[in-house]
Design a protein around this motif. Structure first.
Motif, PDB file in Angstrom:
ATOM      1  N   VAL A  47       9.772  44.639 -53.880  1.00 44.49           N
ATOM      2  CA  VAL A  47       8.781  45.611 -53.442  1.00 44.49           C
ATOM      3  C   VAL A  47       7.394  45.030 -53.549  1.00 44.49           C
ATOM      4  O   VAL A  47       6.587  45.074 -52.641  1.00 44.49           O
ATOM      5  N   THR A  48       7.106  44.456 -54.708  1.00 48.34           N
ATOM      6  CA  THR A  48       5.827  43.771 -54.850  1.00 48.34           C
ATOM      7  C   THR A  48       6.030  42.621 -55.821  1.00 48.34           C
ATOM      8  O   THR A  48       7.139  42.436 -56.314  1.00 48.34           O
ATOM      9  N   ALA A 102     -10.507  48.153 -57.902  1.00 50.71           N
ATOM     10  CA  ALA A 102     -10.212  47.526 -59.184  1.00 50.71           C
ATOM     11  C   ALA A 102     -10.577  48.488 -60.311  1.00 50.71           C
ATOM     12  O   ALA A 102     -11.487  49.296 -60.194  1.00 50.71           O
ATOM     13  N   PHE A 103      -9.807  48.370 -61.394  1.00 50.88           N
ATOM     14  CA  PHE A 103     -10.130  49.203 -62.552  1.00 50.88           C
ATOM     15  C   PHE A 103     -11.215  48.503 -63.353  1.00 50.88           C
ATOM     16  O   PHE A 103     -11.025  47.369 -63.777  1.00 50.88           O
ATOM     17  N   GLN A 160      -4.052  46.267 -60.558  1.00 53.16           N
ATOM     18  CA  GLN A 160      -4.544  46.478 -59.203  1.00 53.16           C
ATOM     19  C   GLN A 160      -3.635  45.819 -58.170  1.00 53.16           C
ATOM     20  O   GLN A 160      -3.300  46.413 -57.154  1.00 53.16           O
ATOM     21  N   ALA A 161      -3.203  44.603 -58.478  1.00 53.42           N
ATOM     22  CA  ALA A 161      -2.408  43.857 -57.495  1.00 53.42           C
ATOM     23  C   ALA A 161      -1.108  44.579 -57.202  1.00 53.42           C
ATOM     24  O   ALA A 161      -0.675  44.704 -56.063  1.00 53.42           O
ATOM     25  N   GLY A 203      -0.009  46.071 -53.710  1.00 57.50           N
ATOM     26  CA  GLY A 203       1.213  45.577 -53.076  1.00 57.50           C
ATOM     27  C   GLY A 203       2.130  46.707 -52.693  1.00 57.50           C
ATOM     28  O   GLY A 203       2.672  46.751 -51.580  1.00 57.50           O
ATOM     29  N   ILE A 204       2.296  47.665 -53.611  1.00 59.05           N
ATOM     30  CA  ILE A 204       3.182  48.793 -53.311  1.00 59.05           C
ATOM     31  C   ILE A 204       2.651  49.556 -52.112  1.00 59.05           C
ATOM     32  O   ILE A 204       3.396  49.931 -51.204  1.00 59.05           O
ATOM     33  N   LEU A 205       1.339  49.756 -52.091  1.00 64.24           N
ATOM     34  CA  LEU A 205       0.729  50.510 -50.997  1.00 64.24           C
ATOM     35  C   LEU A 205       1.037  49.856 -49.655  1.00 64.24           C
ATOM     36  O   LEU A 205       1.534  50.505 -48.731  1.00 64.24           O
TER      37      LEU A 205
END
Lengths: 165, 433, 101, 215, 377, 170
Positions: B171-172, B336-337, B363-364, B368-370
C-alpha cells in the motif's frame, strides 16, 4: 480501429449520462398527476370522458339499482354484486346498489359504460391495497366517498432530459 | 414444543447467579489463566521502550492512557495487525464495501435511476449492511446430491485465496503484509488458484448450469492468464526486479504506463476477464446459464463469494496502480507535522491539546496512502464503467480475444521494452533514473 | 538453515517410493499419472535441496527445466487418456488392449 | 345479458358480497328494463349487397374451373376468398393453390367444432409474400373431418392429411389443432402435444362439449 | 420404442456427449416457456420449444362472452401491446355487425396503436438488452417507455391494460391539450432513441456478437411463414399497414423498414427503426386528424352477429395479428381464433437455434420477437 | 534440527501423496495431489528457492492440476468413483515400496550426507536467469520447442474429428 472508436463512443455515452437528470419517479413521495377527475361516461352520446380508471365513485342519488353494471361485469371479472342498502331513494325502489370487490376488478371501466343514469364513475384513486381480502370489498357507502388525492408530479421534458417533478 | 414458563422465584435466581459466578471463577483461575500463560510463553512479546512487554507490564500500561501509545505503535507493526487491519484484510474489505456501494450508485446514475435510496437515510449508504444482514440470516441450502465437503469449502477457499492476493499488494512504503522477493510470481501463483476453486465448486454442486459455468470460468481464466503474465513482462524487463515494492519505488519519476501503454491496456482487459466483470462475465451469464457456477450458492456462502470477488477487484486495481500508475508515489500534499505539535501539542490560549495519534503516522506514509487510494479508486471506477455500456460477449469471441489478439498485443510491448532497454534509455544505467 | 540435507533427501525418497508404488499397482490411467508426477517432484526436491547445500544455482535451473518438461508430459499424457477414454469408454489401462482405433 | 341464451343453463358465478335479496332479482329484470326503455333487443346484421370484386373472382374461378365439383367457393369478398373441399382432396387443392395461384404460407390453422352436424371444420388461412398482387388476399381453405362423440385423439376417425408438405409453416398450427380438437394430421412428422400439459387426460378442450367451469 | 407412451413424452437415447438442458419455464433466459435444448459441447444440436406454460384458453373464453365483454380479456395476451391486439378484433366485429367508424376515431385508434407499438417495442428491447447482459439497455427503454405509458394513460385511463379500442371507435375522446403533450414527448423520445445507438446498436461488442448469428434467408422466411420484424429483417417487404391498409393508414406518411441480412442483429434493429416510423405516423396522424367530431358509434346493447365469418388482420408489434371470428346469430361469437405473430414465428426457433452456440441462444431467441404469453394465448 | 514447519510439511506431502493414490474418488485424489505438489513447493520455500516454489505453484497448481481435474470431470461419473486394482499386485507394490524406502533410506543415512549442513547465503533468483540465458540457452530453446511440440501434439490428440462446426445442417 472502428472497433476501438465504437468502444470509446460507447464509454463516452455512458459517462455523458452521468450528468443527465434521473428519470425515476420516487413513488411514495411523488405521485403522478392524472388528467381530469377520473373516467366518466356520457350515455347520451356513448362517448367517455378521459380520466384515470381508478376506484369507482357511486352517486347514490342517481343509482336506480338497475343491475346493468353487475350484468356488464359478469363475463369480465364478476366483481360487482348488488347489495341491499338502508337508504330510501325514490328512483331506487328495491334499494340495491353495487358493491365492488377490488380483489377481482380489472378496472376496465365497462360498468361505467353500462350505467345509463350517471351514477357510477371512476376516480383517480388507485391506492387500494389492504392487508385483508375482505377490506378490498367496497360497500356502496364506501364507494360514495370522494377520494382525497394529492397528485402533483408530471413528466417534464427539457434540454437536460425528462424528469418527474 | 412449548412449555409453560416456571414461576419466578428470587431465591432460585440468586442461587443460580452464585452458581454461575462460582463456576466461571473456578474455570478461569484453574484453566483459563494457565492457558493464557502457556500461550504467552510461546509467543514472542515485542520489546517496547527497551522493556520486554510482559502481560503484567501491558496491563500496567493500559491503566495509564499516556503510556498506551507505545503499545499501539508496537501493535501496529505486528503481523496480526498487518494481516487483519491495515494493509491487509480490513483495509481491503473497507475499500471493497465502498466499491459495492459506489458501483450501485454509479451504475444507477448511468442508467438514469436512483440506486439505493432509503437504507441509512442518506442516499442508501447503509444498503450494504442491510444486504449483508440479509445474506447472513438466509438459510444455506445445499443440493441433495452435492459433494458436500468441496461445496462447503469452496467459498471459504475463494475468500482465502483472494485474501492471499490482497496480502501481496503493497500500500505504501513498508506497509505490505507479505513482501517476497518474487512478488509478481507469487501473484501469478495466487491467481492460478481461482479457476480450480470455481471448477471444483461447480462440479461439486452437481448441477448442469454450475458445471457449464465452471468450465467457462476455467476456460476464461486460463485463456487470460497468459496475456496477463505476458503483459507484465515489460515492467519486469524495465525494472529488473519481481518485488512489487521495488517496482512501485522505481516509478518515482515516470510511471510505467508511459513506456508500456499497450501492456496497460492488455492488463486492464485481462483484469476484467479475470474478475468476470461485464463484457466478460460469461461464467455468470444469467440469460444463458442461470447464474453459472454460483447457481447453487445461497445465503452467506454466496456472500463470501461476493466478498472474495470484490477483494479480488481491489487487489487487481491495487496491482494495476503499483505496476503502471506509480504506486504510492505522488506530490506531497499531506502537510508536514511541525515537530512541536508532536512533542508539545497545540497550544491555543490557555488550553493545550495533545494529539494522541500523531506519532503513530508520519507524513510520507499518509501521503502514500492518499495517493494509493486515489489511484486505486480511479482504477476501480474504470473497471466498473464497462458494466454500464457493454453487453456480454460470447465464449468463442472471448477465447479468440484472449488467445489471439491479447497475446499478440502483449508481445508488442515486450519488444518495445527490450528496445528501450538496449537503446540505453531505461533500465539499469539508462538515461532516465 | 535448521534442517539438514538428509531430511529433504529422505522426504524425497519417500515420495519416490510412493510414486513407484502408484505406478506399479494402480491400473487407473489417471492415477498412474499421479505416480509419475510424484516421482518427478521427488527428483525436483532432490535437485533443489542439493543446490541449496552445495550451494550453486544450477540445481534450481535444472528443477525449473524439469517442471516445464513435466507440464508438457502431463499435457500429452492426459490427451492420451482422453483419446483412450473416447475409444474404450474406460480409463482402466487393462482395457486398452487393442491398439486399433 | 348473455344469460338469455345461456345454453347450459347453469347459473353464473355469483358475485362476492351479493346478498340474498339480489338473487331474487333475476336477469329477466334487466331484460325487462331494456324493453321498457324501448331498446331493440334483437338487432340484426344489416345486409348490404356488395359488388363482387373482379380480381378475387378470377382467382376463385381458376380454382373452381380446375377442380369443378370437388370444391365449393363459399364467398368472394374484397381480399377474402373461401374455398371448401373434401378432406380427401385437400392435398391436391392445396398444391394447386401453392403452385398455380402463388399462395406460399399459412397464416393460421383453426378448427371449428360443429357438434350438430358431427363435423369439425379445419380452416387454413393462406397468404402470399412473394406475389405482390396477392398481398392483400387471404384465401380460406376449409375442409371438414368427421367428429366422434367420445374422442380418442390420434386413434379415431377424425383425421386428415397434413398440409405440412405443401405449406411448411403449418407445422405448429396443426399440432395445436391436434391437441385442441383431436384432429389427427396424417403425415405430420411431429404430432405431439404443444400447449397443453403432457398429462392432459380430458377431451380436447376446444370442442364444444368441453365446458368451462362455472359457465 | 413402445407405443404406449402418451403423446408429448419421448424416450431419449442416452449419449454422454449430448447434454439436455431445460431452459425454462423458470429460467432467466427464457420467457414463460421452455426450450428443451440439447447441446454438444457449446453447440446446440436440437431445440424443441415447449410453449403452453401460460396457456389460458382465451379463444375458448371468448366463446362464452358477448362482443363487448370480450374486450378486457382479449387484450390480456399482450398487455404491453393491448391496443394492437384489440385492433383486428374491433375491425372484425365492425365488419360482422356492419358498424361504421367515425373519421376521428380512426385517427385516434391509429395513434393509440402506434403508441402501444412503441411501448411494446421498448419493453421488448429492454429484455433484449438484459438477455445480452446489457443492464443499461434494460433501464433506458424501460424508463423511456414511461413517456408513452403516461400518454396512453391520459388517453385511455389505464396505464397498461387500456381496453381503449372498442367496436365502433374508441372508448373516450382525447383529453385537452393532448396533441401538444404528445408532440413534445414524441420529439424528446426520438432524441432519446438516438442515444441508444452509441451504447447498444453501434456498440462493436454487440455487433460482433449478434451479426451473422441465426441467419434466416429470404426463402426460408417465406417458407416458414414468419411475420413481422423477422420477415422484414430477412428482406421481404411486407407490412400489413402498407399492403392492406386498415383504417387511415393509407393516408399517413411512413415507410416500411426492410433489412436484408436476416441475422439476429437485423431482427433486433428493425423494430428499433420502426419506432422512428411510429413517431412519424403519430405526428402525421395528429396533424391530419379532424379536430372535433364523434369518436364512437353507439352500439346496440347486446349486438348479435349474423351467420357469417370474418378474418381481419393488422400489423402488431410482433407481426401480423389476425382474428378469425365465426358467428352464428348469437351475441357471443361461435369461434374466435387469434392468429398471432409470436406463434407463427415459433417455428423458426428449432430451425434457427440448431447449430448455434449456446451463448447465441438468448440473442437469437429474443430477436425472434417472440412473446410467450401471446403465443400461448 | 528438524523444526515444526518441516515436520508438518512432510506429513502433509507424504500423507496427501498416499491419499491421492488410495482414496476412492478421483476428484479427491486430484485435490490430494494438488496438496502434495503444494507441499513440495513449501519445501522449496524452506530451501530458500522462492522462485522455484512460485514456479511450481503456478505451473503445477495453476495448470497441471486444472488439466487433471478437467480430464477427470470429462470421465463418466461412475468411473470417477470406481477403484480398479488387483489385490495381489497391491501387496507386491507395498512390499516394493517399503523395500525401496528402507534400502535407499539406509544407504543415504549411512552415507556422509548426514552431517551436511550449510550456512552459506541462498542463491539469488537473478542468478537463475543468468544461467538460463548464458550456459543453458540452447537447452532453453530446446525446452521451448519441446513444450510447443507437446502442446500441439496434445491438441492434435484430443481433437475431435467427428465434430465439424458447420452452422447450418439442413
Amino acid at each position: 480501429m472502428s472497433t476501438a472508436g465504437g468502444i470509446i463512443r460507447a464509454l463516452n455515452s455512458g459517462v455523458k449520462h452521468l450528468a443527465i437528470r434521473r428519470f425515476t419517479l420516487r413513488y411514495p413521495e411523488q405521485k403522478l398527476k392524472f388528467v381530469g377527475d377520473g373516467f366518466q361516461f356520457n350515455p347520451e352520446t356513448g362517448v367517455g370522458i378521459a380520466g384515470l380508471r381508478g376506484r369507482h365513485i357511486l352517486y347514490h342519488e342517481h343509482c336506480t339499482g338497475c343491475q346493468l353494471c353487475s350484468v356488464a361485469c359478469e363475463g369480465i371479472a364478476e366483481a360487482i354484486g348488488m347489495v341491499k342498502v338502508n337508504e330510501t331513494w325514490k328512483q331506487n325502489k328495491k334499494a340495491i346498489m353495487p358493491q365492488i370487490d377490488y380483489g377481482k376488478c380489472v378496472f376496465c371501466g365497462l360498468c361505467v359504460d353500462a350505467c345509463p343514469f350517471y351514477a357510477l364513475y371512476m376516480t383517480n384513486d388507485y391506492e387500494l391495497s389492504s392487508f385483508t381480502k375482505s377490506a378490498l370489498i367496497y360497500t356502496p357507502a364506501q364507494l360514495a366517498i370522494k377520494p382525497k388525492i394529492s397528485q402533483d408530479v408530471e413528466i417534464k421534458v427539457d434540454d437536460r432530459g425528462a424528469t418527474h417533478g | 414444543m412449548s412449555t409453560i414458563a416456571p414461576q419466578f422465584r428470587l431465591s432460585r435466581f440468586i442461587a443460580s447467579l452464585f452458581d454461575i459466578i462460582f463456576w466461571v471463577l473456578l474455570i478461569f483461575s484453574l484453566v483459563g489463566l494457565p492457558l493464557v500463560f502457556i500461550v504467552l510463553f510461546y509467543i514472542k512479546m515485542p520489546v517496547v521502550n527497551g522493556q520486554m512487554l510482559t502481560p503484567y507490564l501491558a496491563m500496567t500500561w493500559m491503566a495509564d492512557p499516556s503510556r498506551t501509545l507505545p503499545i499501539i505503535k508496537s501493535f501496529m507493526h505486528t503481523t496480526l495487525f498487518h494481516v487483519l487491519a491495515f494493509p491487509g484484510f480490513g483495509f481491503a474489505a473497507l475499500l471493497s464495501a465502498a466499491t459495492i456501494y459506489v458501483e450501485r450508485k454509479f451504475l444507477a446514475k448511468i442508467q438514469l435511476r436512483v440506486g439505493p435510496l432509503y437504507c441509512g437515510r442518506i442516499e442508501g449508504i447503509l444498503q450494504l449492511m442491510g444486504d449483508g444482514l440479509k445474506l447472513i440470516s438466509k438459510e444455506i441450502i445445499i443440493p441433495a446430491k452435492a459433494d458436500k465437503p468441496i461445496f462447503w469449502v469452496g467459498p471459504l477457499l475463494f475468500v482465502g485465496t483472494a485474501g492471499a492476493f490482497v496480502s501481496l499488494i503493497p500500500v505504501t512504503g513498508g506497509w505490505v503484509v507479505a513482501n517476497p522477493a518474487v512478488g509478481l510470481l507469487a501473484v501469478f501463483a495466487t491467481i492460478g488458484f481461482f479457476p480450480i476453486i470455481s471448477v471444483l465448486t461447480a462440479w461439486a454442486a452437481n448441477n448442469k448450469w454450475t458445471f457449464i459455468g465452471g468450465l467457462r470460468a476455467l476456460h476464461q481464466m486460463i485463456a487470460f492468464e497468459i496475456p496477463l503474465i505476458l503483459s507484465l513482462l515489460p515492467i519486469v524487463i524495465l525494472t529488473g526486479t519481481l518485488n512489487l515494492s521495488q517496482i512501485a519505488e522505481s516509478q518515482q519519476h515516470y510511471w510505467w504506463i508511459i513506456f508500456a501503454p499497450i501492456s496497460a491496456i492488455v492488463f486492464f482487459i485481462c483484469i476484467l476477464a479475470e474478475l468476470e466483470r461485464i463484457p466478460f462475465d460469461l461464467p455468470e451469464a444469467e440469460s444463458e446459464i442461470v447464474a453459472g457456477w454460483l447457481t447453487e450458492f445461497s445465503g452467506m456462502m454466496y456472500g463470501l463469494i461476493q466478498l472474495g470477488t470484490y477483494l479480488k477487484l481491489y487487489a487487481f486495481a491495487g496491482l494495476f496502480t503499483v505496476l503502471f500508475l506509480g504506486g504510492w508515489n505522488g506530490p506531497s500534499v499531506w502537510p508536514a507535522f511541525p515537530a512541536d505539535i508532536i512533542t508539545n501539542g497545540i497550544t491555543i490560549g490557555p488550553i493545550t491539546a495533545k494529539i494522541a495519534g500523531l506519532p503513530l503516522f508520519d507524513q510520507a506514509m499518509l501521503n502514500g496512502i492518499l495517493w494509493f487510494v486515489i489511484k486505486t479508486v480511479g482504477v476501480i471506477l474504470l473497471i466498473l464503467l464497462p458494466r454500464g455500456v457493454f453487453p456480454r460477449i460470447r465464449i468463442d469471441m472471448l477465447l479468440h480475444t484472449g488467445w489471439y489478439k491479447l497475446i499478440g498485443l502483449a508481445f508488442i510491448n515486450i519488444f518495445i521494452a527490450l528496445g528501450l532497454l538496449y537503446a540505453g534509455v531505461l533500465g539499469p544505467g539508462g538515461l532516465i533514473q | 538453515m535448521t534442517n539438514g540435507l538428509i531430511d529433504f533427501v529422505l522426504v524425497s525418497v519417500a515420495l519416490l517410493a510412493i510414486g513407484i508404488y502408484g505406478l506399479s499397482v494402480k491400473r487407473n490411467a489417471i492415477r498412474m499419472l499421479f505416480g509419475v508426477e510424484m516421482i518427478i517432484n521427488s527428483a525436483n526436491l532432490n535437485l533443489v535441496a542439493f543446490a541449496r547445500f552445495i550451494p550453486n544455482s544450477q540445481g534450481q535451473t535444472l528443477a525449473l527445466f524439469s517442471i516445464a518438461i513435466a507440464a508438457a508430459e502431463v499435457a500429452v499424457g492426459l490427451a492420451l487418456v482422453i483419446v483412450a477414454y473416447r475409444m474404450y469408454k474406460n480409463i482402466d489401462i487393462e482395457d486398452f488392449r487393442s491398439l486399433k482405433g | 345479458m348473455s344469460s338469455e341464451n345461456d345454453k347450459d343453463g347453469q347459473p353464473s358465478g355469483t358475485s362476492a358480497g351479493s346478498s340474498e335479496d339480489s338473487k331474487s332479482l333475476s336477469k329477466e329484470d334487466a331484460k325487462k328494463f331494456y324493453e321498457e326503455k324501448g331498446i331493440d333487443f334483437s338487432p340484426d346484421v344489416p345486409v348490404k349487397p356488395k359488388p363482387i370484386p373482379q380480381f378475387e373472382k378470377s382467382i376463385s374461378d381458376r380454382v373452381s374451373s380446375k377442380f369443378g365439383s370437388k370444391v365449393t367457393v363459399d364467398y368472394v369478398r374484397a381480399g377474402r376468398i373461401r374455398v371448401s373441399t373434401k378432406k380427401e382432396d385437400i392435398l391436391d387443392v392445396a398444391q394447386f393453390i401453392r403452385d398455380e395461384l402463388g399462395y406460399d404460407h399459412a397464416e393460421s390453422v383453426s378448427g371449428v367444432d360443429y357438434p350438430d352436424s358431427k363435423e369439425i371444420e379445419v380452416v387454413y388461412h393462406l397468404g402470399s409474400y412473394t406475389d405482390e398482387k396477392l398481398a392483400t388476399q387471404v384465401l380460406t381453405l376449409a375442409t371438414r373431418v368427421p367428429r366422434e362423440e367420445i374422442p380418442n385423439p390420434g386413434k379415431d376417425s377424425s383425421r386428415m392429411t397434413s398440409l405440412r408438405e405443401v405449406f411448411y409453416s403449418v407445422e405448429f398450427h396443426e399440432r395445436e389443432c391436434f391437441e385442441m380438437f383431436g384432429v389427427y394430421f396424417e403425415g405430420h412428422p411431429d404430432n405431439r402435444r404443444l400447449l397443453l400439459p403432457e398429462d392432459w387426460a380430458d377431451i380436447p378442450p376446444f370442442r364444444k362439449d368441453f365446458k368451462i367451469k362455472g359457465r | 420404442m413402445s407405443t404406449q407412451l402418451p403423446p408429448g413424452i419421448q424416450l431419449e437415447k442416452i449419449d454422454d456427449r449430448i447434454m439436455t438442458l431445460n431452459v425454462g419455464p423458470q429460467h432467466p433466459g427464457s420467457g414463460h416457456m421452455r426450450l428443451i435444448i440439447k447441446v454438444d459441447g457449446d453447440y446446440i444440436v436440437s431445440c424443441d420449444p415447449d410453449p403452453g406454460y401460460v396457456h389460458r384458453g382465451e379463444e375458448k373464453m371468448a366463446e362464452y362472452r358477448n362482443y363487448i365483454q370480450n374486450i378486457p380479456h382479449l387484450e390480456r395476451p399482450v398487455i404491453h401491446d393491448s391496443s394492437n391486439i384489440l385492433y383486428p378484433y374491433c375491425l372484425a366485429v365492425e365488419e360482422l355487425l356492419g358498424i361504421e367508424v367515425p373519421e376521428r376515431a380512426k385517427y385516434v385508434r391509429v395513434i393509440a396503436a402506434e403508441l402501444n407499438r412503441c411501448i411494446y417495442t421498448l419493453y421488448w428491447l429492454a429484455i433484449y438488452g438484459i438477455f445480452l447482459g446489457h443492464s443499461t439497455m434494460f433501464m433506458w427503454p424501460a424508463g423511456d417507455r414511461e413517456l408513452f405509458i403516461d400518454l396512453l394513460e391520459a388517453m385511455s385511463g389505464a396505464r397498461v391494460t387500456h381496453a381503449y379500442l372498442v367496436p365502433g371507435g374508441v372508448r373516450n375522446d382525447l383529453p385537452a391539450n393532448f396533441e401538444e403533450r404528445c408532440l413534445r414527448q414524441v420529439d424528446y423520445f426520438e432524441k432519446r432513441l438516438k442515444e441508444y445507438l452509441a451504447v447498444f446498436y453501434k456498440n462493436p461488442l454487440l455487433i460482433s456478437r449478434t451479426e451473422g448469428t441465426g441467419i434466416l434467408s429470404k426463402t426460408d422466411a417465406i417458407r416458414l411463414g414468419t411475420t413481422g420484424s423477422v420477415l422484414r429483417a430477412s428482406g421481404v417487404d411486407f407490412d400489413i399497414r402498407k399492403k392492406e391498409p386498415y383504417d387511415v393508414y393509407e393516408n399517413l406518411d411512413f415507410e416500411t423498414v426492410v433489412m436484408k441480412e436476416g441475422d439476429s442483429y437485423a431482427r433486433s434493429y428493425v423494430p428499433y427503426l420502426e419506432m422512428f416510423e411510429s413517431c412519424r405516423i403519430i405526428r402525421d396522424a395528429l396533424r391530419k386528424m379532424p379536430k372535433s367530431g364523434s369518436v364512437r358509434t353507439k352500439l346496440k346493447p347486446n349486438p348479435k352477429g349474423g351467420n357469417d365469418e370474418v378474418y381481419k388482420r393488422v400489423e402488431s408489434g410482433r407481426g401480423a395479428l389476425g382474428y378469425y371470428i365465426v358467428s352464428n346469430n348469437r351475441p357471443e361469437p361461435y369461434r374466435v381464433k387469434i392468429s398471432v405473430g409470436s406463434f407463427r414465428n415459433l417455428i423458426c426457433m428449432p430451425y434457427l437455434l440448431k447449430g448455434e452456440l449456446l451463448g447465441n441462444m438468448p440473442s437469437v431467441y429474443w430477436s425472434l420477437n417472440y412473446w410467450p404469453v401471446e403465443a400461448d394465448r | 534440527m528438524v523444526d515444526a514447519v518441516f515436520l508438518a510439511l512432510s506429513v502433509l506431502t507424504i500423507g496427501s501423496a498416499i491419499v491421492a493414490l488410495e482414496i476412492r474418488s478421483l476428484i479427491y485424489g486430484s485435490i490430494a495431489l494438488m496438496l502434495t505438489l503444494s507441499g513440495v513447493a513449501g519445501f522449496f520455500l524452506l530451501l530458500d528457492a522462492p522462485f522455484v516454489a512460485m514456479f511450481q505453484l503456478s505451473v503445477y497448481v495453476g495448470s497441471i492440476a486444472v488439466l487433471i481435474l478437467f480430464t477427470v470431470m470429462l470421465v463418466r461419473r461412475e468411473l470417477i468413483f470406481n477403484k480398479i486394482e488387483d489385490k495381489r499386485r497391491r501387496y507386491a507394490g507395498i512390499g516394493l515400496m517399503l523395500a525401496l524406502m528402507l534400502g535407499i533410506g539406509m544407504i543415504i543415512i549411512g552415507s556422509g550426507m548426514k552431517s551436511m549442513e550449510t550456512n552459506s547465503p541462498s542463491v539469488d533468483y537473478r542468478k537463475i536467469g543468468e544461467d538460463f540465458l548464458t550456459y543453458y540457452s540452447p537447452a532453453l530453446v530446446v525446452m521451448a520447442l519441446v513444450l510447443a511440440a507437446s502442446v500441439v501434439g496434445a491438441l492434435t490428440l484430443a481433437r475431435r474429428e467427428d465434430i465439424t462446426n458447420d452452422q447450418r445442417a439442413d
